[in-house]
Enzyme design. Structure first.
Site, PDB file in Angstrom:
ATOM      1  N   LYS A 121       0.883  -1.174   0.000  1.00 43.39           N
ATOM      2  CA  LYS A 121       0.000   0.000   0.000  1.00 43.39           C
ATOM      3  C   LYS A 121       0.915   1.217   0.000  1.00 43.39           C
ATOM      4  O   LYS A 121       1.854   1.295   0.792  1.00 43.39           O
ATOM      5  CB  LYS A 121      -0.873  -0.040   1.251  1.00 43.39           C
ATOM      6  CG  LYS A 121      -1.871   1.086   1.402  1.00 43.39           C
ATOM      7  CD  LYS A 121      -2.712   0.846   2.659  1.00 43.39           C
ATOM      8  CE  LYS A 121      -3.647   1.983   2.975  1.00 43.39           C
ATOM      9  NZ  LYS A 121      -4.413   1.717   4.210  1.00 43.39           N
TER      10      LYS A 121
ATOM     11  N   LYS B 117       2.838  11.440   0.949  1.00 41.74           N
ATOM     12  CA  LYS B 117       3.108  12.245   2.146  1.00 41.74           C
ATOM     13  C   LYS B 117       2.526  13.648   2.045  1.00 41.74           C
ATOM     14  O   LYS B 117       2.338  14.296   3.063  1.00 41.74           O
ATOM     15  CB  LYS B 117       4.610  12.344   2.394  1.00 41.74           C
ATOM     16  CG  LYS B 117       5.214  11.077   2.950  1.00 41.74           C
ATOM     17  CD  LYS B 117       6.679  11.320   3.266  1.00 41.74           C
ATOM     18  CE  LYS B 117       7.258  10.169   4.036  1.00 41.74           C
ATOM     19  NZ  LYS B 117       8.659  10.415   4.385  1.00 41.74           N
TER      20      LYS B 117
ATOM     21  N   ASP C 242     -14.502   1.836  12.093  1.00 47.70           N
ATOM     22  CA  ASP C 242     -14.951   1.925  10.696  1.00 47.70           C
ATOM     23  C   ASP C 242     -15.262   0.530  10.146  1.00 47.70           C
ATOM     24  O   ASP C 242     -14.879   0.205   9.032  1.00 47.70           O
ATOM     25  CB  ASP C 242     -13.890   2.625   9.845  1.00 47.70           C
ATOM     26  CG  ASP C 242     -14.430   3.098   8.501  1.00 47.70           C
ATOM     27  OD1 ASP C 242     -15.670   3.233   8.357  1.00 47.70           O
ATOM     28  OD2 ASP C 242     -13.624   3.320   7.578  1.00 47.70           O
TER      29      ASP C 242
END
Length: 133
Positions: free
Chosen positions: A9, A13, A100
């Site tokens: 993944k 930044k 979540d």
């Protein structure tokens, strides 16, 4: 040696919000070892990106599986729920709250050919948190 597949993944930044979520996710994933939670291996970074290495799940999202079948049997649902609740109980026992949980954040480890082969992995701990006493 054994050639095991891994997932990579990549997070940019320059998106500060995802950077915070990413570092939080790494922090939490490092402490979790459960058969129904995506296994974290390590992460790297360079000037522009973070890279996280996890186990690879080829079975796809539980969400898509449910959509494609327009529902599943009660037995299949109970297999998924038992694994999900096992992962949740484990995380809660360690003071970790996912925050979540949804079908899109559950993957099947492998392609599902029968109900008894359903092995789910909880993913995306980006907004999860640790409860402090």
């Amino acid at each position: 040696g054994l050639k095991e597949e891994r997932a990579l993944k990549i997070i940019r930044k320059d998106n500060l919000e995802s950077q915070k979520d990413f570092l939080n996710e790494i922090d939490i994933l490092k402490t979790i070892d459960h058969p129904n939670v995506l296994k974290y291996y390590e992460y790297f970074e360079d000037k522009n990106f973070y890279y996280i290495i996890t186990e690879y799940c080829s079975g796809g999202e539980v969400m898509n599986y449910l959509k494609d079948r327009q529902g599943i049997s009660e037995e299949a649902a109970s297999i998924i729920m038992k694994q999900l609740l096992s992962a949740v109980a484990y995380c809660h026992s360690r003071g970790i709250v996912h925050r979540d949980l949804k079908a899109a954040n559950l993957l099947f480890k492998n392609q599902v050919t029968s109900d008894d082969q359903m092995h789910i992995k909880v993913i995306d701990f980006g907004i999860s948190c640790k409860l402090e006493p």
